[in-house]
Scaffold this motif. Structure first.
Motif: not given
Length: 553
Positions: A305-310
Motif C-alpha cells: 500500500e505504501y508502494m502504490h501511494n494508497g
C-alpha cells in the motif's frame, strides 16, 4: 502352537536397541533449531517406533516358525548390538550440541548450553515410558478379548479375530470418539476467538471502511482476523508522510465465514462491497487468500500500500476458523472452493471493464492461502483476459502448481531457489534473493514465489521415508546445516517435527515470513510507478522487524 498373545509382556533388549539407534539418528541436524524438550519428545517417539518395529518383526519371525538364536550365541549377539548402540548414541550426543549451535548461529540465535542435553534425555525417557505403558494396556485389552473368543471358537480363529477387534476398537475410539471431539472442540474454540456477533467490538464509523454502517458486510459476523485487517494498516496520512506527496486511503474488503452460507455468497458480497467503495477505480486490485484462521499478514499488505501511494484495493474472504495445519487436513476443499469463487467472481466483473481504466489485477496468498490462491488461478480460464500477476509466499508442499513449476526448473539451478525458463514469467525470491535477476525482462504476466530455504512447510517431502528430498541433493542453502544428511525413516520424522516448529523459527527463516522480504518481490510483481531501490530501502527501515508486524508506524 504359536499364539499371537506373545505380543506382550516380555521386554526385548534388541528391540529397545533398535529404538535407541533411531533416537541417536534423530539427534542429527534438521531444518529448524529445536528446543531440548521438543528434541527429547521426538527422540522418545522414535525409540517407541523402533521398539514397536522390532516387536512386530519378532512376531512375524515367530509366526513363520523361523530358527532363533539360543544360549551363548544369542547373548554374544546382544552384547555386540549393545556395544554398537551405545557407541553410536554417545557419539551423536557428543556432537549434537555442535550441530544444533551451527544451525542456531546461521539463524541468529543464542547457542544452546550443556544442560540442553540433560533435558533431551529426560524428555525422551518420559515419552518412551508413556508409549510403553500404552502398549502394555493395548496388549492387555487384546489378551482379554482373545480369552473371551477362546470360549466360543478355535484358538487360531480367536487370535486373528482378537487382533481385528482391537484394531477396530482403537480406530473407533480415536477416529470417531477422541478425534472428532477434539476437532469439534478446536473449531468451537477458534470460532469463539473470532469474537463474532455479541462479542464483536464497535464497528467503524468511517463509511469508507468495510463493516461500517454504510457497508454491505455485517461487522459482527466478519470475525477478528477480518476486523484487524480492515482497521489496521497505513492510512493516507502515513503513506503521504513516506512518499512526500498526497496519498489515497487504501481500500480493504474482508468477508468473514459467517457473512455468508456458501463460498459463492461470500464472493458476491465481496464484489458488491468493492463496487460500493469504488475499488475498481484504483490502479491496483489484489485478490488475497487468507491463512486457515482467516489471518492476513500485515507484513505483506502494508508495504504494497505504501508502494502504490494508497491507490490500491485488497479483497479477501475467510473459509475456516481452524489453524492452517488443521484446515489443511480437515477443510482443504473448503479453502480451494472459497478462493476459486472469489477470484472467479472478481475476475468476471473485471473483464467487463475498459482495459485502459480498470485496475491491474493480482492474486496473492501466504502459506495455505498461497495454495488456495494458486488453485484458484486457473491459467486456462484466464488465458482470454489474464490477470497481471501473482505473488505467492511459503507455498505448502502439496500445491500442484508449485510442484509443476519446481519440476520445470532449469538444469543446474537449486530446488530451493530455482530458475524457471528465462525469468520472464516466473521468478523466485528468498531471504537472500529479491527476484530482480533474470535473463529476460518481465512479460505481460508476472509471478513470484517467496520461499525460505529452511521452510519445512514448503520443502517437506512425504517420500523422504525412503528417499532423499530433491533439495538434499543440492549444496546446502545459507541457513541450512552443512551436516544435514538423509537417513531413511528418521528424515521423515525430522521433517514432520520441523513442520510443527516452522512458525516458531526466527524471522526470515522457517515459515516466519516478514515484511522486509515481501517488499522487493512486491515491487517486481506490481511495478509501482517511479519506484526505486532506494524507496525499497527506506520502506524496509520503516517496517518493523516482527513477523506479525506491519509498516503502519
Amino acid at each position: 502352537m504359536f499364539r499371537i498373545g506373545t505380543l506382550v509382556p516380555r521386554f526385548s533388549l534388541p528391540c529397545l536397541l533398535l529404538g535407541v539407534l533411531l533416537f541417536a539418528a534423530s539427534l542429527t541436524p534438521s531444518l529448524i533449531p529445536r528446543g531440548p524438550a521438543v528434541q527429547g519428545i521426538l527422540g522418545g517417539v522414535l525409540i517407541s517406533l523402533g521398539y514397536l518395529f522390532g516387536r512386530a518383526a519378532d512376531l512375524i519371525w515367530r509366526a513363520a516358525d523361523m530358527p532363533r538364536l539360543q544360549g551363548k550365541l544369542a547373548a554374544s549377539l546382544n552384547l555386540a548390538l549393545l556395544g554398537i548402540t551405545v557407541s553410536v548414541t554417545v557419539l551423536t550426543i557428543w556432537f549434537h550440541l555442535d550441530w544444533q549451535n551451527e544451525l542456531r548461529q546461521k539463524m541468529g540465535l543464542e547457542p544452546a548450553e550443556a544442560q540442553y542435553l540433560t533435558t533431551i534425555l529426560v524428555s525422551a525417557l518420559i515419552t518412551f515410558a508413556i508409549a510403553f505403558v500404552m502398549g502394555i494396556l493395548i496388549s492387555g485389552v487384546f489378551r482379554w478379548v482373545r480369552a473371551a473368543f477362546y470360549r466360543i471358537m478355535p484358538v487360531r480363529r480367536a487370535n486373528i479375530l482378537g487382533v481385528i477387534t482391537v484394531i477396530l476398537l482403537l480406530f473407533v475410539v480415536t477416529r470417531d470418539g477422541l478425534f472428532d471431539r477434539a476437532v469439534t472442540g478446536l473449531d468451537e474454540s477458534y470460532e469463539a476467538a473470532q469474537k463474532l456477533f455479541e462479542n464483536a467490538p464497535p464497528r467503524p464509523t468511517a463509511e469508507h471502511k468495510a463493516g461500517s454502517a454504510a457497508s454491505l458486510i455485517d461487522w459482527a459476523a466478519m470475525g477478528q482476523p477480518g476486523r484487524d485487517f480492515v482497521m489496521t494498516g497505513p492510512d493516507a496520512k502515513a503513506i503521504a508522510a513516506f512518499s512526500g506527496k498526497p496519498a489515497l486511503e487504501p481500500i480493504r474488503v474482508y468477508v468473514g465465514r459467517a457473512n455468508g452460507d456458501t463460498a459463492t455468497e461470500r464472493a458476491e458480497l465481496a464484489l458488491a462491497e468493492l463496487k460500493r467503495l469504488k475499488a475498481f477505480d484504483r490502479k491496483v486490485l489484489i485478490v488475497a487468500s487468507p491463512t486457515g484462521t482467516g489471518w492476513m499478514d500485515p507484513g505483506s499488505h502494508d508495504p504494497v500500500e505504501y508502494m502504490h501511494n494508497g491507490d490500491i484495493a485488497t479483497v479477501s474472504a475467510q473459509y475456516s476458523y481452524l489453524q492452517s495445519p488443521l484446515a489443511l487436513v480437515l477443510e482443504t476443499k473448503t479453502g480451494l472452493d472459497q478462493a476459486t469463487a472469489l477470484l472467479e467472481t472478481v475476475h468476471e466483473y473485471w473483464k467487463t471493464l475498459p482495459q485502459d481504466s480498470r485496475p491491474r489485477l493480482y492474486a496473492h496468498g501466504l502459506s495455505l492461502g498461497a495454495w488456495s490462491s494458486m488453485y484458484a488461478t486457473n491459467l486456462f480460464r484466464l488465458v482470454g483476459d489474464p490477470i497481471d500477476g501473482a505473488f505467492w509466499v511459503g507455498p505448502p508442499f502439496p500445491s500442484r502448481f508449485w510442484q509443476y513449476v519446481q519440476h520445470s526448473r532449469r538444469p543446474g539451478s537449486s530446488w530451493w531457489l530455482p530458475t524457471i525458463g528465462d525469468g520472464s514469467l516466473v521468478r523466485y525470491a528468498s531471504h537472500i534473493s529479491d527476484a530482480s535477476q533474470a535473463k529476460a525482462e518481465w512479460g505481460s504476466m508476472r509471478i513470484v514465489f517467496l520461499q525460505y530455504s529452511s521452510d519445512p512447510i514448503v520443502f517437506y517431502d512425504p517420500y523422504s521415508l525412503w528417499r532423499a528430498p530433491p533439495w538434499m541433493n543440492d549444496p546446502p542453502a545459507h541457513d541450512v546445516s552443512t551436516r544435514l544428511k538423509f537417513i531413511p525413516i528418521v528424515t521423515q520424522f525430522q521433517l514432520a517435527f520441523d513442520l510443527a516448529l516452522a512458525f516458531d523459527a526466527p524471522a526470515g527463516h522457517g515459515h516466519a515470513y516478514y515484511a522486509q522480504d515481501y517488499i522487493a518481490p512486491w515491487a517486481e510483481v506490481t511495478a509501482p510507478e517511479n519506484w526505486t531501490r532506494e524507496d525499497s530501502r527506506r520502506l524496509k527501515e520503516r517496517c518493523n522487524l516482527g513477523v506479525q508486524q506491519g509498516c503502519k508506524n
